[in-house]
Scaffold this motif. Structure first.
Motif, short mmCIF file in Angstrom:
data_model
loop_
_atom_site.label_atom_id
_atom_site.label_comp_id
_atom_site.label_asym_id
_atom_site.label_seq_id
_atom_site.Cartn_x
_atom_site.Cartn_y
_atom_site.Cartn_z
N PHE A 35 0.81 -1.21 0.00
CA PHE A 35 0.00 0.00 0.00
C PHE A 35 0.85 1.27 0.00
O PHE A 35 1.93 1.31 0.58
CB PHE A 35 -0.95 0.03 1.21
N ASP A 36 0.32 2.28 -0.65
CA ASP A 36 0.95 3.59 -0.67
C ASP A 36 0.24 4.44 0.36
O ASP A 36 -0.89 4.88 0.15
CB ASP A 36 0.82 4.22 -2.07
N GLY A 58 -1.82 2.48 -7.18
CA GLY A 58 -0.83 2.05 -6.21
C GLY A 58 0.53 2.57 -6.60
O GLY A 58 0.75 3.01 -7.73
N LEU A 63 -1.22 -2.40 -7.76
CA LEU A 63 -1.92 -2.71 -6.51
C LEU A 63 -3.08 -3.69 -6.70
O LEU A 63 -3.23 -4.62 -5.88
CB LEU A 63 -2.42 -1.41 -5.85
N HIS A 66 -1.75 -7.15 -6.79
CA HIS A 66 -1.26 -7.58 -5.48
C HIS A 66 -2.43 -8.02 -4.60
O HIS A 66 -2.34 -9.02 -3.88
CB HIS A 66 -0.50 -6.44 -4.80
N VAL A 242 -10.12 3.17 -1.36
CA VAL A 242 -9.35 2.27 -0.51
C VAL A 242 -10.35 1.38 0.23
O VAL A 242 -11.00 1.83 1.18
CB VAL A 242 -8.48 3.04 0.50
N THR A 246 -9.14 -3.79 3.39
CA THR A 246 -7.68 -3.81 3.31
C THR A 246 -7.02 -3.58 4.67
O THR A 246 -5.80 -3.76 4.79
CB THR A 246 -7.17 -2.74 2.31
#
Length: 457
Positions: A35-36, A58, A63, A66, A242, A246
């Motif tokens: 994650f950013d 991402g 992302l 992933h 988001v 997560t």
């Protein structure tokens, strides 16, 4: 030395001589690292144009892949996502007759629904909404622009948003296989994005059905293909939402559950309990060989083998007790520290070495993060098979289904746009009936409940 062709070693388990203890060595990939956390990634120019920029998905633009990978290797999260998709689908998408509230019998509309395989389309949209909290639909108009003749789903993991303009509007969606780093214009499909808040009004202006800001009615584009974005709101100004689930990866429970599985597998395979897990960043091997100017594949393999022995001796060697091992780390572009080597101690002293209570706890935390009660997708994982009564499960399922209302309202935006643009608004309205489990005294297992009206069938 070319890093892309470097033979990075795979994880392995090795025994400590004269002991019933094993050490598990794997590539370091903490789930939180994908994650950013520093907000919106910087816009990048498209390969074929420096003037057109898009927002990466991402920090490495991969992302979504992933997320798919992490979810796919966890049996609980995979089933949770599947269950969430099924409950979101409900009893399927319907175009209901306005007067009767029953599925339409209009021949033109039924043929249009058949041509566009709406059940499959709706299931695809539900899948992306539950995985990524947004979905992209593409509508295709007839040549004269009078009717929407096709609606197609675009996989969210392959969609990227153009950088917003001065008005804050995203004008295009770019569709491509971003894992292969598209380099040519033909590798990327650019699709005009209709206004997220008012796609119907925007489409009518573009096709000359409604006056634009200049007060004139005129066709403003030759394009007949447009994208409609359904995006579930999440906190903060984000191009890509988001997802709430997560938090499972950002916390520790996902990695804890993975470590328990590694320990149990190693014990079964090696007849030894795993005492240590050594996580090694893949760049660690590359850096060693580069610093020592080793480029020959045979010499690389020998050097890696030697370094593994060094790590094994440090972790397990009696003579190393009390000594310190110093390894490097680096700061990635997002300011995060990435350690080259990390040693985790695993408690192997539990009775039976099975970690059964920890497995249950980790599984339940995963279900909680996915907003699912464990008993809804099956018996609670672990040795103790506690279960709720049938009445409790029925109420839990009813609660779960009712929570899908907000998702349906967002996803029906596409169908409302189609119905109004095609002139069917006086005939049908979109609906997603929910399947509600009933009690035995009602002489039926389940019934449909529509949240759009008070008529139940």
């Amino acid at each position: 030395m070319d890093k892309s062709t470097f033979p990075f070693p795979k994880g392995e388990v090795f025994r400590i001589e004269g002991s019933k203890v094993a050490v598990e060595m794997s590539e370091m990939d903490s789930s939180a690292d994908i994650f950013d956390e520093d907000g919106i990634p910087a816009a990048k120019p498209l390969p074929f144009s420096e003037n057109v920029k898009y927002i990466p998905f991402g920090f490495d633009d991969l992302l979504p892949f992933h997320l798919i990978h992490l979810i796919g290797k966890d049996e609980i999260m995979s089933q949770n996502k599947f269950f969430n998709v099924l409950t979101c689908y409900g009893d399927g998408l319907r175009y209901n007759d306005i007067e009767t509230g029953c599925p339409t019998r209009d021949t033109e509309i039924k043929r249009w629904m058949l041509d566009n395989s709406l059940p499959e389309f709706f299931l695809e949209q539900a899948t992306d909404m539950k995985y990524f909290f947004f979905s992209v639909a593409v509508i295709i108009l007839s040549k004269d622009g009078k009717k929407i003749v096709q609606v197609r789903h675009k996989e969210s993991c392959y969609c990227r948003f153009e950088k917003a303009d001065n008005r804050g509007r995203i004008n295009h969606i770019f569709y491509a296989n971003w894992r292969k780093h598209p380099a040519k214009k033909t590798d990327i499909e650019s699709i005009m994005l209709l206004d997220e808040k008012n796609p119907l009004g925007h489409l009518e202006v573009l096709m000359g059905r409604a006056p634009g800001s200049d007060g004139k009615r005129q066709v403003r584009t030759k394009s007949r293909k447009f994208a409609i974005l359904c995006r579930y709101p999440t906190p903060g100004l984000q191009y890509y939402p988001v997802p709430y689930y997560t938090a499972i990866f950002r916390g520790d429970w996902f990695d804890i559950k993975r470590l328990i599985g590694i320990g149990k597998k190693a014990k079964l395979k090696n007849h030894a309990s795993v005492k240590y897990q050594v996580e090694v960043h893949k760049d660690y091997w590359y850096n060693i060989c580069e610093e020592e100017n080793i480029s020959d594949p045979k010499q690389i393999a020998e050097r890696i083998k030697k370094e593994k022995e060094n790590i094994k001796n440090f972790v397990a060697g009696i003579e190393n007790s009390g000594k310190v091992w110093i390894t490097g780390y680096y700061i990635d572009p997002n300011g995060h520290e990435n350690r080259m080597v990390r040693i985790n101690t695993i408690d192997a002293g539990k009775e039976g070495g099975d970690w059964s209570e920890d497995i249950q706890e980790a599984a339940n935390m995963t279900c909680y993060g996915d907003n699912i009660h464990p008993n809804l997708v099956g018996a609670t994982p672990g040795k103790s098979q506690s279960n709720n009564s049938g009445s409790d499960k029925r109420e839990l399922f009813t609660l779960k289904q009712s929570l899908e209302k907000s998702w349906h309202d967002l996803m029906l935006k596409v169908h409302q746009t189609i119905i109004y643009y095609n002139g069917w608004s006086d005939k049908v309205e979109p609906d997603v009936p929910l399947m509600m489990l009933t009690t035995l005294d009602q002489h039926t297992d389940a019934k449909q409940v529509s949240l759009n009206n008070t008529q139940n069938s």
